[in-house]
Design an enzyme around this catalytic site. Structure first.
Site, mmCIF file in Angstrom:
data_model
loop_
_atom_site.group_PDB
_atom_site.id
_atom_site.type_symbol
_atom_site.label_atom_id
_atom_site.label_comp_id
_atom_site.label_asym_id
_atom_site.label_seq_id
_atom_site.Cartn_x
_atom_site.Cartn_y
_atom_site.Cartn_z
ATOM 1 N N TYR A 79 21.577 4.384 15.784
ATOM 2 C CA TYR A 79 22.384 5.439 15.135
ATOM 3 C C TYR A 79 23.819 4.952 14.956
ATOM 4 O O TYR A 79 24.402 5.072 13.881
ATOM 5 C CB TYR A 79 22.332 6.709 15.983
ATOM 6 N N SER B 279 30.679 9.230 12.086
ATOM 7 C CA SER B 279 30.530 9.873 13.393
ATOM 8 C C SER B 279 31.468 9.189 14.369
ATOM 9 O O SER B 279 31.887 8.043 14.143
ATOM 10 C CB SER B 279 29.083 9.691 13.883
#
Ligand code: NDP
Length: 247
Positions: free
Chosen positions: A159, A146
């Protein structure tokens, strides 16, 4: 429909988290290019519908239940693909969750869940395919990280930690491998069901507002196809694909 313009031999491509979003879009794109896609996720009804739709369009797809947090389950998923096709060319480690929250909210169960799915899940996938790929003396592992693997933002500490870790272990795997290709793809804001796992309603609303500029999941499917379709001696190591308007 298989793409007659492709010059790449069809590959057996396993995709985790294929029941929605980026995984589903990647499955559709790779199947349309003539690859055999093996779809894994927990929502098997979604996988069955996707398999039928891909086959109705002339593609080749096979679905198998998968929970990436269970190493034995990941081995069964890979074994099912191997027994059906006789080889495993590519694993796309895509399954992920993103229950964002501030650290001081102490949502420890959600932290652990992110580590289990986003990090341990990727490792379970690598463990299940690496012996096969080494025996084949070829293979390709594509890990979906990501933009949060490249930067850190408030509410995304855990995350981001999982996504930074995916990039780190991918680089280690790349350095250790001479015959297995390793690619990291880091999407920016992409339309999918990812925000569904955010339990804090204020954070969820804020992220969904940011998603106004999100790109379609097909944009990530195109990046996966690009990496897969390179010649065997060309390893595309990192791709970042995000909205033009994302800061
Ligand atoms: P979605 O929520 O649409 O898809 C997530 C997929 O992961 C689903 O198919 C889900 O299937 C699967 N999944 C979740 N938990 C498990 C599990 N335990 N075992 C197997 N599969 C699981 O979100 P995205 O498509 O956006 O997410 C795909 C990847 O892209 C994730 O790794 C995410 O972090 C990453 N990403 C997404 C971005 C975005 O803006 N959308 C940006 C950057 C990265 P099921 O529930 O059926 O098991």
């Amino acid at each position: 429909m298989p793409n007659p313009s492709t010059t790449v031999a069809p590959k057996v491509v396993l995709i985790t988290g294929a029941s929605s979003g980026i995984g589903e879009a990647t499955a559709r794109r790779l199947a349309s290019a003539g690859h055999h896609v093996v779809l894994g996720a927990r929502r098997t009804g979604r996988l069955s519908a996707l398999t039928q739709d891909i086959e109705a369009r002339g593609g080749s797809a096979f679905a198998h239940v998968l929970d990436v947090t269970d190493p034995a389950g990941v081995r069964s998923f890979v074994a099912a693909a191997h027994s059906r096709y006789g080889r495993v060319d590519v694993l796309v480690n895509n399954a992920g969750i993103m229950p964002l929250s501030r650290l001081d909210a102490l949502r420890i169960d959600e932290w652990n869940r992110m580590i289990d799915v986003n990090l341990r899940g990727v490792l379970h996938g690598i463990a299940a395919v690496l012996p096969l790929m080494q025996a084949q003396r070829s293979g390709h592992i594509v890990n979906i990280s990501s933009v949060s693997g490249l930067r850190v933002d408030p509410t995304a500490a855990v995350y981001s930690a999982t996504k930074h870790a995916v990039r780190a272990l991918s680089e280690g795997l790349r350095q250790e491998s001479r015959e297995v290709r390793v690619t990291v793809i880091s999407p920016g804001l992409t339309r999918s069901e990812l925000t569904a796992s955010i339990g804090d309603s204020g954070i969820k609303d804020a992220v969904e507002t940011q998603m106004g500029i999100a790109i379609p999941a097909t944009a990530i499917g195109e990046a996966v196809l690009y990496a897969i379709d390179q010649p065997a001696d060309v390893d595309v190591n990192e791709l970042v694909v995000r909205p033009t308007a994302q800061g």
